[in-house]
Motif scaffolding. Structure first.
Motif, short mmCIF file in Angstrom:
data_model
loop_
_atom_site.label_atom_id
_atom_site.label_comp_id
_atom_site.label_asym_id
_atom_site.label_seq_id
_atom_site.Cartn_x
_atom_site.Cartn_y
_atom_site.Cartn_z
N THR A 1 0.85 -1.19 0.00
CA THR A 1 0.00 0.00 0.00
C THR A 1 0.89 1.24 0.00
O THR A 1 2.12 1.14 0.09
CB THR A 1 -0.89 0.02 1.26
OG1 THR A 1 -0.04 0.10 2.41
CG2 THR A 1 -1.79 -1.20 1.34
N GLU A 2 0.27 2.40 -0.08
CA GLU A 2 1.04 3.65 -0.01
C GLU A 2 1.78 3.76 1.32
O GLU A 2 2.92 4.22 1.37
CB GLU A 2 0.13 4.86 -0.20
CG GLU A 2 -0.27 5.10 -1.63
CD GLU A 2 -1.03 6.41 -1.79
OE1 GLU A 2 -0.67 7.41 -1.14
OE2 GLU A 2 -2.00 6.41 -2.55
N VAL A 3 1.12 3.33 2.39
CA VAL A 3 1.74 3.39 3.72
C VAL A 3 3.00 2.54 3.75
O VAL A 3 4.06 2.99 4.20
CB VAL A 3 0.75 2.93 4.82
CG1 VAL A 3 1.43 2.78 6.16
CG2 VAL A 3 -0.41 3.89 4.91
N SER A 4 2.91 1.31 3.28
CA SER A 4 4.10 0.45 3.29
C SER A 4 5.09 0.86 2.22
O SER A 4 6.29 0.61 2.35
CB SER A 4 3.72 -1.02 3.14
OG SER A 4 3.03 -1.24 1.93
#
Length: 109
Positions: A82-85
């Motif tokens: 994801t964008e977070v990871s």
């Protein structure tokens, strides 16, 4: 004084997000290979079904991994970062580079 036990400690939050034996290896494999199917991840990691399934569920709940299920027969499920990871990619790559340094030190011994 910085206190790691404080719930508002950013380092504690970061460590909690990636704690466990398999989260960093999963992040690394997805970082290097992009989107993968369940069995591809399993093969790349050498992990049991139960452990992979449980870890992926945790990571999905934490927003680290995106799971896409296709309505096909047989069912197809793919996992990606994801964008977070994705923000972890430079850290994962630096960690990998550090591992290369460790391996080269072992070769010279």
């Amino acid at each position: 004084m910085i206190v790691f036990t404080d719930e508002t400690c950013p380092m504690r939050a970061a460590c909690r997000a990636i704690e466990g034996k398999w989260k960093l290896p999963i992040l690394y494999v997805l970082c290097e290979n992009g989107t993968l199917r369940y069995n591809e991840l399993k093969k790349a990691l050498g992990i049991t079904n139960v452990m992979l399934s449980n870890t992926l569920k945790e990571m999905e709940q934490e927003g680290l991994v995106a799971r896409v299920q296709y309505n096909e027969i047989p069912p197809r499920v793919e996992y990606s970062l994801t964008e977070v990871s994705g923000a972890l990619l430079p850290i994962v790559q630096a960690f990998c580079a550090w591992g290369e340094t460790l391996l080269s030190l072992e070769e010279t011994d």
